[in-house]
Design a protein around this motif. Structure first.
Motif, PDB file in Angstrom:
ATOM      1  N   VAL A 152      -3.058  -9.493 -20.774  1.00  0.00           N
ATOM      2  CA  VAL A 152      -4.179  -9.078 -21.620  1.00  0.00           C
ATOM      3  C   VAL A 152      -3.803  -7.779 -22.324  1.00  0.00           C
ATOM      4  CG1 VAL A 152      -6.578  -8.312 -21.651  1.00  0.00           C
ATOM      5  CG2 VAL A 152      -5.894 -10.176 -20.142  1.00  0.00           C
TER       6      VAL A 152
ATOM      7  N   LYS B  26     -12.956  -9.555 -21.957  1.00  0.00           N
ATOM      8  CA  LYS B  26     -13.243 -10.954 -21.644  1.00  0.00           C
ATOM      9  C   LYS B  26     -11.973 -11.764 -21.782  1.00  0.00           C
ATOM     10  CE  LYS B  26     -16.420 -14.760 -22.724  1.00  0.00           C
ATOM     11  NZ  LYS B  26     -15.418 -15.832 -22.589  1.00  0.00           N
ATOM     12  N   LEU B  27     -11.650 -12.542 -20.741  1.00  0.00           N
ATOM     13  CA  LEU B  27     -10.480 -13.409 -20.834  1.00  0.00           C
ATOM     14  C   LEU B  27     -10.708 -14.482 -21.879  1.00  0.00           C
ATOM     15  CD1 LEU B  27      -9.411 -13.995 -17.111  1.00  0.00           C
ATOM     16  CD2 LEU B  27      -8.295 -12.548 -18.813  1.00  0.00           C
TER      17      LEU B  27
ATOM     18  N   LEU C  35     -12.491  -8.320 -15.867  1.00  0.00           N
ATOM     19  CA  LEU C  35     -11.566  -9.453 -15.933  1.00  0.00           C
ATOM     20  C   LEU C  35     -11.293 -10.090 -14.579  1.00  0.00           C
ATOM     21  CD1 LEU C  35      -8.958  -8.204 -18.559  1.00  0.00           C
ATOM     22  CD2 LEU C  35     -11.109  -9.415 -18.915  1.00  0.00           C
TER      23      LEU C  35
ATOM     24  N   GLY D  86     -14.388 -13.174 -16.618  1.00  0.00           N
ATOM     25  CA  GLY D  86     -13.119 -12.986 -15.938  1.00  0.00           C
ATOM     26  C   GLY D  86     -12.836 -14.094 -14.952  1.00  0.00           C
TER      27      GLY D  86
END
Length: 446
Positions: free
Chosen positions: A198, A208-209, A248, A307
């Motif tokens: 990330v 936010k993933l 996350l 996450g």
């Protein structure tokens, strides 16, 4: 205790206050936080150094990492990074050679996934010690899955570098290769460990993933995964790393809760979350390869997640920092399991010399040309032969679709194309360990 770091440890969980950053501002420190233990180690320099920093869930693993570091400092044998033969037949023969593994050999296959431009290829190059994957600031530099091999002592690490996870609708919209859609999903199936990268410097993505990353993780829950927060050197406010980590990981690392002060979301973050939810609903209609394994109920749950609560460990790194990279590499070496090597120790990558050349030239095109120009270009080889004094002479034709694009590629007085050829040739020389004379020509193809 001279170092004042505000960290308290509870049974079964760990709490690290963001005040640690402030309290240690005038001290020399680097830290490692485990899910059950917080450790502070003095370091050189001024200020609070958050890199290399990682959540290491196992005390045994931490001890093994420290032991391996001590052996390395005592002067253990260091294997020079492998190179790539400039002849395709030699590279093919090398790939077919049986592995020269020792007794008690170990192996680990690592799939590095993430959103486009998260720094996956940069990390892979740094771990391998040579530049075998193209790198640029633009998205979709990596067009298909490529493999890198790191061999140290009795251990072989296979790095599976993948294109950034994307969706079927984006592939169709931007006329991208189908490999960008399929390769990341098929690669994860082969892996022993998944690394999710990330870019924490990207304020739109760091809280936010990516939905496709979540979908990939949910589809392979039995494969261990770790989170790597990359580009921390570009983050101005380092205490935000704690907020990002909490988001996350859903506040959980290796099954243990991490209690971090509440995150105060700025207005732009809430707007981004709303757009992400709308995008996820749209993308569900065009799922990537393998996406159909998840039910609609599971996809609905994923849409509400920011996450992934099943990460084994979390690393905070900068891919361009040697110490950070060495910490992550040591983690891979320790995590390797007994098994046969897939490749001979002299193998660096499964790419052919021509593929390496094409990818490095594409990197320069992405770096020097604006917008969509490099994505619409193709390459063709005109010459690949041994030259005088042991040089490797390569001539590549760049095919463009528009006359305006042709002028951009050539540049004033041919300076742009000459600069790209010079830089690509230097990169290839370091991979082939031979002087490379690269010539680039441009042709208009309507």
């Amino acid at each position: 205790m001279a170092l004042r770091v505000c960290a308290r440890v509870f049974k079964g969980s760990a709490l690290l206050s963001a005040r640690a950053v402030v309290s240690a501002r005038h001290e020399s420190a680097s830290w490692i936080l485990t899910a059950g233990n917080a450790a502070c180690v003095r370091g050189r320099g001024t200020g609070f150094n958050l890199t290399p920093a990682c959540f290491i869930s196992s005390e045994v693993l931490l001890n093994r990492l420290m032991k391996g570091k001590a052996v390395e400092e005592d002067g253990s044998i260091h294997r020079q990074p492998a190179s790539v033969p400039p002849d395709s037949s030699e590279q093919f023969s090398l790939l077919l050679r049986g592995p020269d593994q020792p007794e008690n050999s170990k192996v680990l296959k690592v799939a590095i996934i993430g959103a486009p431009n998260a720094g996956k290829s940069t990390l892979s190059n740094q771990i391998l010690g040579r530049k075998v994957f193209a790198v640029s600031k633009k998205v979709h530099t990596t067009r298909s899955r490529a493999l890198g091999v790191l061999t140290e002592d009795d251990t072989q690490i296979i790095l599976l570098d993948t294109p950034g996870l994307t969706t079927a609708s984006k592939v169709k919209r931007h006329q991208l290769e189908n490999s960008l859609l399929v390769d990341p999903w098929t690669t994860v199936k082969e892996a022993d460990l998944v690394v999710v990268m990330v870019d924490v410097a990207d304020r739109w993505m760091c809280l936010k993933l990516d939905f496709e990353v979540l979908r990939c993780l949910a589809q392979h829950p039995d494969i261990p995964a770790i989170l790597v927060l990359n580009k921390v050197d570009l983050l101005k406010t380092k205490d935000r790393l704690l907020d990002i980590t909490a988001e996350l990981t859903c506040g959980i690392v290796n099954g243990r809760k991490l209690r971090v002060r509440p995150v105060i979301k700025p207005p732009w973050a809430e707007k981004r979350l709303q757009r992400d939810s709308e995008s996820s609903l749209e993308e569900e209609k065009s799922e990537p390869e393998g996406g159909g394994v998840l039910s609609k109920e599971q996809l609905k749950v994923l849409r509400g997640q920011r996450g992934w609560p099943h990460f084994k460990d979390v690393f905070m790194t900068s891919s361009v920092d040697r110490e950070d990279v060495d910490t992550l590499k040591s983690y891979f070496l320790v995590a390797a399991k007994p098994g046969s090597w897939p490749y001979h120790s002299e193998v660096l990558t499964d790419q052919s010399p021509e593929q390496l050349c094409t990818n490095i030239i594409r990197e320069k095109l992405l770096e020097y040309l604006p917008q969509e120009v490099p994505y619409s270009m193709t390459q063709s080889f005109e010459l690949w032969q041994d030259g005088e004094d042991g040089n490797l002479d390569i001539s590549v034709k760049l095919n463009v679709r528009k006359e305006t694009h042709m002028k951009m590629v050539i540049g004033a007085g041919g300076q742009v194309v000459a600069q790209m050829a010079r830089e690509a040739g230097e990169d290839l020389s370091r991979v082939f360990l031979r002087e490379v004379k690269l010539k680039l020509s441009v042709k208009l193809r309507k």
